[in-house]
Scaffold this active site. Structure first.
Site, mmCIF file in Angstrom:
data_model
loop_
_atom_site.group_PDB
_atom_site.id
_atom_site.type_symbol
_atom_site.label_atom_id
_atom_site.label_comp_id
_atom_site.label_asym_id
_atom_site.label_seq_id
_atom_site.Cartn_x
_atom_site.Cartn_y
_atom_site.Cartn_z
ATOM 1 N N CYS A 119 0.826 -1.215 0.000
ATOM 2 C CA CYS A 119 0.000 0.000 0.000
ATOM 3 C C CYS A 119 0.861 1.267 0.000
ATOM 4 O O CYS A 119 1.541 1.565 0.985
ATOM 5 C CB CYS A 119 -0.908 -0.041 1.227
ATOM 6 S SG CYS A 119 -1.767 1.479 1.596
ATOM 7 N N CYS A 134 0.019 3.810 2.703
ATOM 8 C CA CYS A 134 0.473 3.303 4.009
ATOM 9 C C CYS A 134 1.934 3.682 4.246
ATOM 10 O O CYS A 134 2.322 4.004 5.369
ATOM 11 C CB CYS A 134 0.316 1.786 4.090
ATOM 12 S SG CYS A 134 -1.394 1.211 3.977
#
Length: 122
Positions: free
Chosen positions: A45, A48
């Protein structure tokens, strides 16, 4: 809220680094701290990866007041499912082991701090 002696001792042992959480340890870890922010994330991600350094920085800045944890959603589907995490990064703020608020997506540090302060008085 007054902390118990065990909570104070646990908080004193918190070293200012995010705690790596798992399905097996999640409940016991969040119950150790009067306040915890959990970052639900995954290695693939991109957003993230933007939030990760903010979590590291906030963990140091709030050491002794708020604990921070990280839970990889790919490796821990039970906990992420329990909290209905469908988008990552998701941050959930816990007070006394109960979720009180959350943030979905990559947001600036000041937004995370604002939520922490609103719910935890720090």
């Amino acid at each position: 809220m007054r902390r118990t002696r065990a909570q104070l001792q646990s908080a004193d042992k918190y070293d200012g680094k995010p705690i790596i959480l798992s399905d097996a340890t999640f409940s016991s870890e969040i119950s150790k701290y009067p306040a915890m922010v959990v970052d639900f994330w995954a290695a693939w991600c991109g957003p993230c990866r933007l939030v990760a350094p903010l979590i590291e920085q906030l963990a140091k800045e709030y050491s002794g007041r708020v604990a921070f944890g990280k839970l990889n959603v790919d490796e821990n589907p039970l906990t992420s499912g329990e909290f209905q995490v469908q988008s990552i990064p998701t941050l959930i703020i816990f007070r006394d082991g109960e979720p009180v608020d959350g943030i979905i997506g990559a947001v600036p540090k000041h937004q995370i701090e604002s939520k922490i302060k609103a719910h935890l008085g720090n």
